[in-house]
Design an enzyme around this catalytic site. Structure first.
Site, short mmCIF file in Angstrom:
data_model
loop_
_atom_site.label_atom_id
_atom_site.label_comp_id
_atom_site.label_asym_id
_atom_site.label_seq_id
_atom_site.Cartn_x
_atom_site.Cartn_y
_atom_site.Cartn_z
N SER A 225 0.74 -1.20 0.07
CA SER A 225 -0.09 -0.07 -0.15
C SER A 225 0.85 1.16 0.16
O SER A 225 0.32 2.27 -0.38
CB SER A 225 -0.95 0.35 1.12
OG SER A 225 -0.30 -0.10 2.33
N ASP B 239 -2.65 8.14 7.80
CA ASP B 239 -3.60 7.27 8.60
C ASP B 239 -2.96 6.39 9.90
O ASP B 239 -1.79 6.91 10.20
CB ASP B 239 -4.76 6.40 7.69
CG ASP B 239 -3.71 5.48 6.81
OD1 ASP B 239 -2.47 5.32 7.07
OD2 ASP B 239 -4.47 4.83 5.69
N HIS C 105 0.06 4.79 7.02
CA HIS C 105 0.72 5.16 5.69
C HIS C 105 1.17 6.62 6.00
O HIS C 105 0.31 7.57 6.45
CB HIS C 105 -0.24 5.24 4.87
CG HIS C 105 -0.82 3.74 4.57
ND1 HIS C 105 -2.05 3.18 4.98
CD2 HIS C 105 -0.13 2.49 3.86
CE1 HIS C 105 -2.19 2.11 4.49
NE2 HIS C 105 -1.10 1.49 4.06
#
Length: 369
Positions: free
Chosen positions: A38, A329, A332
Site C-alpha cells: 500500500s 492514517d 501510511h
C-alpha cells in the site's frame, strides 16, 4: 489565513522546490516498474473485494484526480520516484495498463497492491483478496510478453528494453502487520520465532527476486521495512499508546539485516545485474523538526474492534495542516513524508541510507546483458 494553514502552504512550497532540484527534465531510464504494497499501490485494489482500499475521500485530498486508490493524501512513493527519475507522467497501475496504449506500457507498470506480502496468505484472512508478490510477478510476466509483441515479436528486443529499466520492490511490511502480528488469523507467530520467520521470508523473497531477474530485471532497488512499531496502528494495538513498540521494530530489523545479506548474495550471483538496498528505517527516521505531528491526519476507526483495519473512515475529516504530519492514517505516511523519503532513496544523504549505491547512481549504470 490561519497561521497553521500558512505554515502548511509554506512547507509544501519548500518541499516542491527541494524536489525540483533533483529533476532535470529528462528521463534517466526508459522505463520504471513498481512492485509492492500500500505504500506504492496507485489503484490496483480498487476493483477487488477487499478492505484494503483507498479509493474514497479523504484519500487523495491533495491529489489532482482525487481518491485514486493511493493510500495517502497526495502522491505516494512510486509517484515521487518516477518524477525524480524524470518521467513526465506517473507510472500507470496494472489495472489501467491492461487497457493502455502500447507506448504507456513501454514506460512501465505499477503492480503494487495494498496488503500484499511476500507470503501468499498475507492479509487475506483479515482484509480479503490482495495481489501478492507472486501474483504481481505473474502480471509482470504478462507485461513482458506484451512488450515483446510491441517490439516486433522479439524477445531479444524486449530483454534489451527491460534491462535498462529501474525496478523498485517494497514488500514485507504486511507479512508482519497483516500476518505475524495477528495470531488470531495466522499461525506463523506460533510456528516460527522472529528470527526463523525473517529467514523463511527472505528465502521466499530470494526466489521471487530471481524470478524477476529471469523476467529481465537488471536494476533493482529493494526497500527495507520501516519502523512498523512506531506507526499509530502498532502503538494503539500493541503498545502503551504513546511510544514505539520496540519488540516489533526489533523483529523487523532481523528481516532488514538478512535483506542486506541477500543483496550481496544476488550481486555476487548475477554479475550483469545490480541490486541495491534502501534503508527505509533510515530515510524515514530523520524527518525535519518542522514535520512534528505523528498522529494520524485523517479519522481512523477503533483499531482493535476493526481487527487492525488501519485506513481512514470513509468521508471522514482530514487535518488542515497536512504538511506538518508524518502519518496520514494509522499506517501510511503523508505526501510530505514520502517526498523526504523518496529524495533520500534517490540521492542518499547519509552513508547508511542506501547500499551499495542509491537509485540515482543505479539509473546511471550501463549494464550489459
Amino acid at each position: 489565513m490561519p497561521m497553521g494553514l500558512k505554515v502548511c502552504h509554506l512547507l509544501l512550497s519548500l518541499i516542491l522546490m527541494d524536489l525540483s532540484k533533483w529533476v532535470n527534465g529528462a528521463e534517466q531510464v526508459p522505463c520504471y516498474f513498481i512492485f509492492g504494497d500500500s505504500l506504492w499501490d496507485n489503484g490496483n485494489n480498487n476493483a477487488l473485494s477487499t478492505k484494503a482500499k483507498a479509493n474514497y475521500p479523504p484519500y487523495g485530498i491533495d491529489f489532482p484526480e482525487g481518491a485514486t486508490g493511493r493510500f495517502t493524501n497526495g502522491r505516494n512513493m512510486g509517484d515521487i520516484l518516477a518524477q525524480l527519475l524524470g518521467f513526465e507522467n506517473f507510472i500507470p497501475s496494472f489495472t489501467h495498463a491492461s487497457n493502455a496504449k502500447d507506448q504507456e506500457i513501454l514506460i512501465g507498470v505499477n503492480y503494487a497492491s495494498g496488503g500484499a506480502g511476500i507470503r501468499n496468505e498475507t492479509a487475506r484472512n483479515n482484509l480479503g483478496p490482495v495481489i501478492s508478490m507472486d501474483m504481481q510477478l505473474q502480471n509482470h510476466q504478462n507485461t513482458a510478453s506484451r512488450i515483446a509483441k510491441i517490439l516486433g515479436n522479439s524477445e531479444k528486443s524486449a530483454a534489451k528494453h527491460l534491462s535498462k529499466c529501474i525496478y523498485s520492490v517494497g514488500v514485507g511490511n504486511n507479512d508482519y502487520i497483516n500476518n505475524y502480528l495477528l495470531p488470531q488469523f495466522y499461525p506463523t507467530n506460533s510456528s516460527y520465532t522472529p528470527d526463523q520467520y525473517a529467514t523463511v521470508l527472505i528465502q521466499q523473497y530470494s526466489l521471487q527476486l530471481k524470478t524477476l531477474y529471469n523476467f529481465g530485471a537488471r536494476k533493482v532497488a529493494l526497500f527495507g521495512l520501516g519502523l512498523i512499531g512506531c506507526t499509530p496502528g502498532s502503538i494503539a494495538m500493541y503498545g502503551n499508546g504513546t511510544s514505539c513498540v520496540e519488540y516489533i521494530n526489533n523483529e523487523v530489523q532481523m528481516f532488514n539485516t538478512k535483506l542486506v545479506s541477500l543483496v550481496d548474495e544476488l550481486n555476487n550471483n548475477f554479475q550483469d545485474t545490480k541490486f541495491i538496498y534502501v534503508n527505509t528505517s533510515s530515510v524515514s527516521s530523520s524527518i525535519p523538526a518542522t514535520v512534528i505531528n505523528t498522529s494520524p491526519c485523517c479519522e481512523v476507526g477503533n483499531l482493535t474492534a476493526n481487527n487492525g483495519v488501519l485506513t481512514c473512515i470513509p468521508s471522514g475529516t482530514a487535518c488542515p495542516n497536512r504538511a506538518e504530519h508524518i502519518m496520514w492514517d494509522a499506517a501510511h505516511p503523508t505526501e510530505t513524508a514520502y517526498v523526504m523519503m523518496a529524495e533520500r532513496s534517490y540521492k542518499a544523504q547519509l552513508p547508511f541510507d542506501t547500499y551499495p549505491i542509491d537509485i540515482h547512481h543505479l539509473a546511471q549504470l550501463n549494464l550489459t546483458n
